[in-house]
Scaffold this motif. Structure first.
Motif, short mmCIF file in Angstrom:
data_model
loop_
_atom_site.label_atom_id
_atom_site.label_comp_id
_atom_site.label_asym_id
_atom_site.label_seq_id
_atom_site.Cartn_x
_atom_site.Cartn_y
_atom_site.Cartn_z
N PRO A 227 30.66 29.89 47.77
CA PRO A 227 29.76 30.35 47.58
C PRO A 227 29.99 31.73 46.18
CG PRO A 227 30.38 30.84 49.97
CD PRO A 227 31.09 30.39 49.21
N PRO A 229 28.85 34.85 43.62
CA PRO A 229 27.63 35.72 43.59
C PRO A 229 27.36 35.64 41.92
CG PRO A 229 29.49 36.10 42.75
CD PRO A 229 30.49 35.42 43.18
N GLU A 230 25.86 35.98 41.48
CA GLU A 230 25.91 35.90 40.04
C GLU A 230 25.83 35.94 39.03
OE1 GLU A 230 21.08 37.01 40.08
OE2 GLU A 230 21.14 36.64 41.78
N ILE A 231 26.88 35.27 38.53
CA ILE A 231 27.94 35.42 36.98
C ILE A 231 26.77 34.73 36.19
CG2 ILE A 231 30.31 35.88 35.93
CD1 ILE A 231 31.59 34.84 39.31
N SER A 238 34.95 36.36 34.85
CA SER A 238 34.91 36.78 35.96
C SER A 238 34.91 35.29 37.13
CB SER A 238 33.23 37.28 36.54
OG SER A 238 33.84 38.53 35.53
N ASP A 241 38.32 34.42 37.82
CA ASP A 241 38.60 35.21 39.17
C ASP A 241 38.12 34.60 39.96
OD1 ASP A 241 40.41 37.38 38.00
OD2 ASP A 241 38.48 38.60 37.92
N LEU A 242 36.99 34.49 40.23
CA LEU A 242 36.19 33.54 41.45
C LEU A 242 37.73 32.38 41.72
CD1 LEU A 242 33.82 33.41 43.64
CD2 LEU A 242 32.99 31.75 42.04
N CYS A 245 40.82 33.17 42.91
CA CYS A 245 40.66 33.77 44.24
C CYS A 245 40.30 33.36 45.32
CB CYS A 245 39.38 34.58 44.05
SG CYS A 245 40.03 36.34 45.54
N GLU A 246 39.40 31.95 44.94
CA GLU A 246 39.15 31.29 46.39
C GLU A 246 39.51 29.98 46.46
OE1 GLU A 246 36.14 32.08 48.09
OE2 GLU A 246 36.18 33.91 47.76
N PRO B 32 40.48 40.24 43.50
CA PRO B 32 42.03 39.84 42.76
C PRO B 32 42.97 42.13 42.14
CG PRO B 32 40.34 39.22 42.16
CD PRO B 32 40.00 39.61 43.35
N GLN B 36 37.56 40.88 39.92
CA GLN B 36 36.48 41.76 39.92
C GLN B 36 36.37 40.91 42.01
OE1 GLN B 36 33.17 39.19 39.19
NE2 GLN B 36 32.18 40.74 38.40
N LEU B 38 35.00 40.51 45.56
CA LEU B 38 34.12 39.97 45.94
C LEU B 38 33.81 40.30 47.72
CD1 LEU B 38 34.96 36.68 44.89
CD2 LEU B 38 33.29 38.07 44.07
N ASP B 53 26.67 30.89 53.76
CA ASP B 53 28.10 32.18 53.04
C ASP B 53 27.48 32.61 51.99
OD1 ASP B 53 29.90 31.68 54.84
OD2 ASP B 53 29.86 29.65 54.66
N ARG B 54 27.51 33.60 51.71
CA ARG B 54 27.12 34.23 50.86
C ARG B 54 28.07 34.97 50.42
NH1 ARG B 54 21.92 34.54 47.97
NH2 ARG B 54 20.81 32.48 48.68
N THR B 55 27.95 35.67 48.71
CA THR B 55 29.70 36.18 47.90
C THR B 55 28.52 36.50 46.88
OG1 THR B 55 31.51 34.33 48.63
CG2 THR B 55 31.42 36.24 46.77
N TRP B 56 28.60 38.45 47.19
CA TRP B 56 28.36 39.11 45.83
C TRP B 56 29.93 40.15 45.12
CZ3 TRP B 56 26.04 38.90 51.02
CH2 TRP B 56 24.44 38.58 50.50
N LYS B 57 29.33 40.35 44.56
CA LYS B 57 30.13 41.29 43.47
C LYS B 57 29.89 42.44 43.19
CE LYS B 57 27.86 39.90 38.32
NZ LYS B 57 27.00 40.51 39.30
N ASP B 60 25.99 44.65 42.55
CA ASP B 60 25.02 44.12 43.40
C ASP B 60 23.47 44.80 44.42
OD1 ASP B 60 25.96 41.68 41.83
OD2 ASP B 60 26.46 40.19 43.37
#
Lengths: 374, 191
Positions: A227, A229-231, A238, A241-242, A245-246, B32, B36, B38, B53-57, B60
């Motif tokens: 999932p 975010p809006e990048i 970014s 990184d995502l 990280c995931e 990290p 950024q 999360l 599931d939802r992910t924000w930064k 937001d």
């Protein structure tokens, strides 16, 4: 213990006002606090045994590191001093921080402002320790508190303990070896294996981190059901990184610790960048059981480069709708005045080291009083 | 429209995405060191009961959902519709069978339930955790069998079917756990 994530309070500000019955008690068991004390002593012995000098530097400083994603806590106070700009005395005070509409120059420069009486709780003792190195220190270490705004989770507390060290004469390889020795001798874990960022990123995502574009990274995120975010697509960092990280980090350091090195140049922090195809940053990070524990650099020695990266980060901060941070610092003054020796520095999250040692799932198990009970 | 900064998101908050209300059932912060932050959430859709599931930064904004829980009394059923009344405002709510979902099995006239309102309209109803229902039909009790481990099907007054111990008889009152749909115990009249 109710972790903050489950707290009924809607915001951290509310949480601070909200005292719960029994929340005067520590969240860490004494058995864990004893293990923590042993590790502190082992870390000291490790560095003292290698001829390092233990130092203390200000936690509250007029300077702050300008990172894109790390926010320092401003303290609306500064000692009475003379304005650098006008020579007029500046009155110290407890004025609350106001949005003064600070303007950046096109390249991202923001001056220290005398009308903004503010000091910063340090996000790491990096600047002050490097000033000691610039002044002639050869090998120094410090165990101190660091502060980062808005960071609270199973692995984060806004106030945390860093173990940070610098040794003159170290190149990247020696710097990484010292960290490896510490893992072995202080934490009692196997000596880490080493892998480049490019290798490990490619292994888990199939993409080359140095060349993959944001749309490519986004496609892989989507394929793996991450999932996102809006990048925006002009922000490949970014996206990287995502994915790291995931898709990468959760696999790192099982069972053997791993040190990842040679980061993409755009994620250099204050590490030297080696030009080439691709250029890469002499930065390294330690991972144990999926947890990021330490970050080290073969240090940049050029003050203009530090200034340039601070400006670059400020430009991103403004894009991210974050307050830009002052660029000038006594570290830049120092590096302008004297030549900075080749050296490696590294900072290790001490609370996380304790977490690994006792098998804790959450940081509040290893600190007496986390933020909500502070 | 009220919004939350993602930094203020917590487990238990109700938020709105694409016009639908969600409950945050899990919340984690990951970051990290130099990267950024999360904010990872598991969200339950309060209308469809699906989990996403939802992910924000950092930075937001998330819309808050205008969701409130009220007490509502079940008045009567009319075909596929269930009519409730807010015990405080006396406002009446007309719910479809879909909206009532499994709760129909336990609804007796006059029962006070908890009702979820989204922007003022009902989206779901939760009966009390325990309800007492009269057994309308079951096979006769096996003589002398008081063991609780032998079960048989029974139909209760609402028309729902569930498994009850062999000793239960027609017209008995039984207590049912509405969360699991299981028989709890036999109760005496007036209890």
């Amino acid at each position: 213990m109710t972790p903050l994530a489950e707290h009924p309070a809607a915001s951290i500000a509310d949480t601070m006002k909200l005292r719960c019955k029994g929340d005067w008690r520590p969240t860490a068991r004494f058995e864990v606090l004893r293990r923590r004390a042993e590790l502190l002593r082992a870390a000291r012995d490790f560095f003292i045994g290698r001829g390092f000098l233990e130092v203390e530097t200000p936690l509250l400083s007029a300077d702050t590191i300008v990172d894109r994603h790390i926010d320092p806590l401003p303290v609306p106070f500064q000692p009475e001093r003379t304005s650098r700009a006008t020579g007029a005395p500046v009155v110290s005070g407890g004025e609350p921080l106001k949005d003064t509409g600070a303007r950046l120059s096109p390249e991202g420069y923001m001056p220290h402002r005398d009308d903004l009486p503010c000091m910063w709780l340090q996000t790491s003792p990096e600047f002050a320790m490097k000033r000691l190195v610039a002044a002639g220190a050869q090998a120094i270490f410090q165990i101190c508190k660091a502060f980062r705004r808005q960071e609270r989770g199973p692995l984060h507390n806004p106030e945390f303990t860093l173990l940070e060290w610098y040794r003159v004469g170290d190149n990247l390889e020696k710097g990484m070896k010292l960290l490896g020795d510490l893992v072995e001798q202080v934490a009692g874990l196997p000596y880490p294996e080493f892998v480049t960022y490019q290798e490990i990123f490619r292994f888990y995502t199939g993409l080359d981190p140095h060349y993959a574009s944001a749309p490519e990274l986004a496609t892989v995120a989507d394929l793996h059901g991450v999932p996102a975010p809006e990048i925006p697509f002009d922000d490949a960092d970014s996206w990287r990184d995502l994915l790291f990280c995931e898709l990468v980090q959760p696999h790192l350091g099982w069972p053997r610790p791993v040190i990842v090195y040679n980061y993409p140049a755009s994620q250099a922090g204050l590490a030297c960048v080696v030009e080439g195809e691709p250029p890469f940053a002499e930065r390294f990070e330690l991972f144990i059981r999926g947890i990021e524990l330490a970050n080290g650099y073969h240090e940049v020695t050029d003050p203009n480069e530090i200034r340039r990266r601070a400006c670059h980060n400020n430009t991103w901060r403004v894009r991210d709708k974050k307050q830009p941070l002052p660029v000038d610092s006594r570290l830049i003054d120092a590096l302008t005045e004297v030549s900075f020796p080749e050296c490696c520095g590294c900072a290790l999250g001490f609370d996380r080291l304790v977490m690994i040692a006792v098998g804790a799932q959450s940081i509040e198990e290893v600190i007496a009083f986390p933020f909500e009970r502070a | 429209m009220a919004t939350y900064n993602v930094g203020d998101l917590r487990k238990g908050l109700k938020i709105q995405i694409d016009g639908e209300p969600y409950l945050i059932v899990e919340f984690t912060f990951v970051k990290p060191g130099k990267g950024q932050a999360l904010y990872k959430c598991k969200l339950k859709n309060l209308i469809k009961n699906t989990v996403i599931d939802r992910t924000w930064k950092t930075g937001d904004q998330v819309e808050a959902a205008d969701v409130e829980e009220v007490e509502a009394q079940f008045l009567y059923r009319q075909g596929d519709h269930f009519v409730f009344m807010n015990t405080e405002t006396y406002e009446q709510y007309d719910l479809t069978a879909d909206q009532v979902d499994e709760a129909w099995k336990y609804l007796k006239e006059g029962m006070v339930c908890r009702m979820l309102l989204f922007n003022g309209s009902p989206i779901g109803v939760t009966p009390p955790f325990h309800v007492v229902l009269r057994v309308e039909y079951c096979e006769p009790a096996a003589r002398g069998n008081t063991a609780t481990n032998v079960m048989k099907p029974a139909r209760v007054e609402t028309g729902a079917e569930l498994m009850v111990p062999a000793f239960v008889e027609i017209d008995d009152l039984i207590k049912v756990d509405t969360r699991t749909g299981e028989y709890v115990e036999r109760v005496k009249e007036g209890e």
